[in-house]
Design an enzyme around this catalytic site. Structure first.
Site, PDB file in Angstrom:
ATOM      1  N   TYR A  71       0.791  -1.016  -0.081  1.00 54.91           N
ATOM      2  CA  TYR A  71      -0.222  -0.083   0.067  1.00 54.91           C
ATOM      3  C   TYR A  71       1.024   1.209  -0.037  1.00 54.91           C
ATOM      4  O   TYR A  71       0.594   2.188  -0.899  1.00 54.91           O
ATOM      5  CB  TYR A  71      -1.064  -0.022   1.317  1.00 54.91           C
ATOM      6  N   PHE A 124      -6.906  19.586 -25.144  1.00 55.65           N
ATOM      7  CA  PHE A 124      -7.691  18.374 -25.418  1.00 55.65           C
ATOM      8  C   PHE A 124      -8.861  18.732 -24.493  1.00 55.65           C
ATOM      9  O   PHE A 124      -9.111  19.191 -23.650  1.00 55.65           O
ATOM     10  CB  PHE A 124      -6.700  17.191 -25.004  1.00 55.65           C
ATOM     11  N   ASP A 125     -10.016  17.580 -25.057  1.00 58.18           N
ATOM     12  CA  ASP A 125     -11.252  18.030 -24.672  1.00 58.18           C
ATOM     13  C   ASP A 125     -11.426  17.720 -22.988  1.00 58.18           C
ATOM     14  O   ASP A 125     -12.176  18.283 -22.372  1.00 58.18           O
ATOM     15  CB  ASP A 125     -12.342  17.020 -25.262  1.00 58.18           C
ATOM     16  N   ASP A 215       1.237  19.054 -21.242  1.00 53.71           N
ATOM     17  CA  ASP A 215       0.604  17.784 -21.465  1.00 53.71           C
ATOM     18  C   ASP A 215       1.373  16.998 -22.191  1.00 53.71           C
ATOM     19  O   ASP A 215       1.379  17.099 -23.527  1.00 53.71           O
ATOM     20  CB  ASP A 215      -0.822  18.433 -22.183  1.00 53.71           C
ATOM     21  N   ALA A 217       1.203  13.647 -23.042  1.00 51.85           N
ATOM     22  CA  ALA A 217       0.949  12.347 -23.376  1.00 51.85           C
ATOM     23  C   ALA A 217       1.835  11.728 -24.507  1.00 51.85           C
ATOM     24  O   ALA A 217       2.081  10.718 -24.469  1.00 51.85           O
ATOM     25  CB  ALA A 217      -0.448  12.710 -23.809  1.00 51.85           C
ATOM     26  N   LYS A 258      -0.490   6.613 -23.811  1.00 51.85           N
ATOM     27  CA  LYS A 258      -0.019   6.818 -25.136  1.00 51.85           C
ATOM     28  C   LYS A 258       1.624   6.418 -25.225  1.00 51.85           C
ATOM     29  O   LYS A 258       1.862   5.403 -25.400  1.00 51.85           O
ATOM     30  CB  LYS A 258      -0.194   8.456 -25.567  1.00 51.85           C
ATOM     31  N   HIS A 450     -20.420  13.233 -27.287  1.00 51.90           N
ATOM     32  CA  HIS A 450     -20.126  12.278 -28.366  1.00 51.90           C
ATOM     33  C   HIS A 450     -20.115  10.789 -28.017  1.00 51.90           C
ATOM     34  O   HIS A 450     -20.127  10.009 -28.749  1.00 51.90           O
ATOM     35  CB  HIS A 450     -18.717  12.872 -28.804  1.00 51.90           C
TER      36      HIS A 450
HETATM   37  C1  P61 Z   1      -7.210  10.124 -27.309  1.00 50.91           C
HETATM   38  F1  P61 Z   1     -12.561  10.675 -27.332  1.00 50.91           F
HETATM   39  N1  P61 Z   1      -6.624  11.211 -25.375  1.00 50.91           N
HETATM   40  O1  P61 Z   1      -6.418  10.845 -28.032  1.00 50.91           O
HETATM   41  P1  P61 Z   1      -6.656  10.163 -20.462  1.00 50.91           P
HETATM   42  N2  P61 Z   1      -4.361  14.856 -22.984  1.00 50.91           N
HETATM   43  C2  P61 Z   1      -4.147  14.595 -24.264  1.00 50.91           C
HETATM   44  C3  P61 Z   1      -5.126  13.382 -24.926  1.00 50.91           C
HETATM   45  O2  P61 Z   1      -4.760  13.189 -26.076  1.00 50.91           O
HETATM   46  C4  P61 Z   1      -5.662  12.762 -23.795  1.00 50.91           C
HETATM   47  C5  P61 Z   1      -5.814  13.185 -22.455  1.00 50.91           C
HETATM   48  C6  P61 Z   1      -4.968  14.324 -22.006  1.00 50.91           C
HETATM   49  C7  P61 Z   1      -7.304  10.390 -25.943  1.00 50.91           C
HETATM   50  C8  P61 Z   1      -8.207   9.442 -25.261  1.00 50.91           C
HETATM   51  C9  P61 Z   1      -9.815  10.129 -25.137  1.00 50.91           C
HETATM   52  O3  P61 Z   1     -13.271  12.233 -25.513  1.00 50.91           O
HETATM   53  C10 P61 Z   1     -12.191  11.429 -25.442  1.00 50.91           C
HETATM   54  O4  P61 Z   1      -5.686   8.928 -20.049  1.00 50.91           O
HETATM   55  C11 P61 Z   1      -3.400  15.364 -24.922  1.00 50.91           C
HETATM   56  O5  P61 Z   1      -7.565   9.642 -21.640  1.00 50.91           O
HETATM   57  O6  P61 Z   1      -7.466  10.537 -19.298  1.00 50.91           O
HETATM   58  C12 P61 Z   1      -6.511  11.445 -24.219  1.00 50.91           C
HETATM   59  O7  P61 Z   1      -5.839  11.414 -21.074  1.00 50.91           O
HETATM   60  C13 P61 Z   1      -6.381  12.334 -21.503  1.00 50.91           C
HETATM   61  C14 P61 Z   1     -10.572   9.901 -26.149  1.00 50.91           C
HETATM   62  C15 P61 Z   1     -10.219  10.936 -24.352  1.00 50.91           C
HETATM   63  C16 P61 Z   1     -11.636  10.512 -26.328  1.00 50.91           C
HETATM   64  C17 P61 Z   1     -11.159  11.604 -24.261  1.00 50.91           C
HETATM   65  O8  P61 Z   1      -7.967   9.222 -28.037  1.00 50.91           O
END
Ligand code: P61
Length: 460
Positions: A71, A124-125, A215, A217, A258, A450
């Site tokens: 833990y 990002f979203d 960010d 990723a 990623k 979406h």
């Molecule tokens: C992707 F449809 N990306 O590209 P988490 N920062 C950045 C990302 O590309 C990102 C995150 C933070 C995704 C997954 C995804 O509506 C959606 O580990 C530059 O997914 O939490 C994620 O990282 C968030 C797909 C996320 C989606 C949200 O496909």
């Protein structure tokens, strides 16, 4: 010899299957033309996302066996800490369950007042959502070349620093919470940020006393583009470039799903600032878990630590980015309009140009996603007006700067033969593009629509 192949051989395989066309039509209808609602078993080649869909290496699987599930004080946590110190030269790290977990834990400590702006190239979203949840306002300053899909530019993820500085001066420093550099810039097409631009952003941050975060990723893919496109970096190692990039930031949030090639995991990295580490640590505990596991099991932390190294292997990166470029070049040769140059993790098809007869309100890229599934059992994803959503104040549909269908390539999963199948399917659609119809909602959820919305083709 001029050819090279994948820098690995395959030790384990997973069967995939193309279901017949009539079944694909039924599946698409049942999913309401929404790829998130398809069953993965009905998908032949899955290009929905590169997030958590990569194939781990034998080194990563072996590392999982020695995961320490304690833990507190887990040995596996210290493996991540050592890797982060070695690769990024950062003193502090907090593991989280994925990227958005990192955002949730960190952002309350960076946004101090309601309606402060967070300046990004393109957020990002999920990042936008966490900024807004903390009372902040996300705003983008990516260079305008990013939206001209046909224009050649080596670093379409760059900030327009002049526009950003003018905004800071106009609003006043206190209205700004921090600057966030998304590298590579996913929403602009997996486009990189140059070292020179990062330096310029740092100068603006210093001038106004603003924190600068990355960010991260796709940190390794961004470093690869710097090595291959930016003068003076050809002879540097990826690790040297990563260190130089991250020396300019105060910290990073990372979705490790990623470039760190794990199926689940995330990190907050903090370069030197102990007080931010302490603040984020205290938020980590109630939301993610104790700070030496923060939402991950010991074995997952081992895989992540090994994956941080896998991700910066130059042979792997050359092949990885080469595969995405291979797909993009083939499509372009056949006349299919794509974001150019090709990005790091995906080919972004320009649906505005592909389907000029479909208005943004009828989601051209989502219509194309449906067609690609019908044609080849291939699952892509929309990055356009459907993803962007409605203006929260007026309820009006927002119109995205670009309508993209993203063909996202998982890491170490598909061969170039799979890419050929995608090219074949999309070329066939290109020939009959005039007949494709736009989409309208049959069900529209209020938030993050979406994922769960349902659509149907509009009447002619
Ligand atoms: C992707 F449809 N990306 O590209 P988490 N920062 C950045 C990302 O590309 C990102 C995150 C933070 C995704 C997954 C995804 O509506 C959606 O580990 C530059 O997914 O939490 C994620 O990282 C968030 C797909 C996320 C989606 C949200 O496909």
């Amino acid at each position: 010899m001029t050819l090279t192949a994948e820098p690995y051989k395959i030790k384990m395989v997973e069967s995939i299957h193309l279901i017949p066309k009539e079944e694909r039509a039924r599946a698409l209808l049942a999913a309401g033309y929404n790829p998130f609602l398809l069953k993965s078993e009905d998908v032949y080649i899955d290009l929905l996302t590169d997030s958590g869909t990569g194939a781990m290496s034998d080194r990563q699987w072996a590392a999982m066996m020695v995961g320490d599930e304690s833990y507190a004080g887990s040995r596996s946590f210290f493996r991540i800490k050592e890797a982060v110190k070695d690769i990024f030269d950062y003193d502090y790290v907090i593991p989280t369950h994925q990227g958005r977990g990192a955002e949730q834990v960190l952002f309350p400590h960076l946004i101090h007042k309601k309606d402060q702006y967070v300046l990004g190239n393109m957020h990002f979203d999920t990042t936008m959502a966490h900024i807004e949840l903390n009372g902040g306002i996300p705003i983008n300053f990516v260079i305008e070349e990013a939206f001209d899909t046909q224009m050649e530019h080596p670093f379409k993820g760059n900030f327009d620093t002049e526009r950003m500085e003018a905004f800071i001066l106009n609003q006043g420093r206190d209205k700004i919470a921090f600057i966030l550099v998304t590298a590579t810039c996913n929403s602009a097409g997996g486009q990189p940020v140059s070292m020179a631009n990062l330096r310029a952003v740092r100068q603006v941050a210093d001038k106004y006393g603003l924190p600068l975060w990355i960010d991260a990723a796709r940190y390794a893919e961004n470093a690869w583009f710097i090595k291959s496109r930016e003068q003076g970096y050809q002879n540097k190692t990826i690790k040297e470039i990563v260190r130089e990039m991250f020396a300019m930031a105060d910290g990073f949030t990372m979705s490790a799903k990623k470039d760190a090639i794990v199926n689940m995991g995330g990190l907050i990295g903090i370069r030197r600032d102990e007080s931010t580490f302490q603040n984020a640590s205290s938020t980590c505990v109630p939301f993610e878990g104790f700070i030496t596991y923060g939402g991950m099991s010991g074995r997952d932390m081992e895989a992540l630590a090994a994956g941080l190294y896998d991700g910066i292997d130059p042979d792997y990166l050359e092949n990885r980015i080469g595969q995405v470029a291979y797909l993009g070049h083939q499509l372009r040769e056949r006349g299919v309009p794509i974001q150019w140059p090709v990005g790091g993790h995906a080919v972004f098809v320009d649906a505005k140009k592909f389907l000029p007869h479909i208005s943004p309100e009828q989601f051209p890229a989502q219509a194309l996603v449906g067609e690609l599934y019908l044609e080849g059992g291939i699952r892509a994803v929309e990055v356009g007006s459907l993803l962007l959503g409605r203006n929260p104040q007026t309820g009006k549909q927002r119109v995205a700067d670009a309508e993209f269908m993203r063909l996202t390539i998982p890491r170490r999963v598909y061969t170039n033969r799979h890419m050929d199948v995608v090219v074949d399917a999309l070329s066939a659609i290109w020939q009959r593009r005039e007949n494709i119809r736009g989409l309208e909602f049959s069900y529209e959820p209020k938030v993050l629509r979406h994922f769960l919305c349902r659509l149907q083709p509009v009447e002619r």
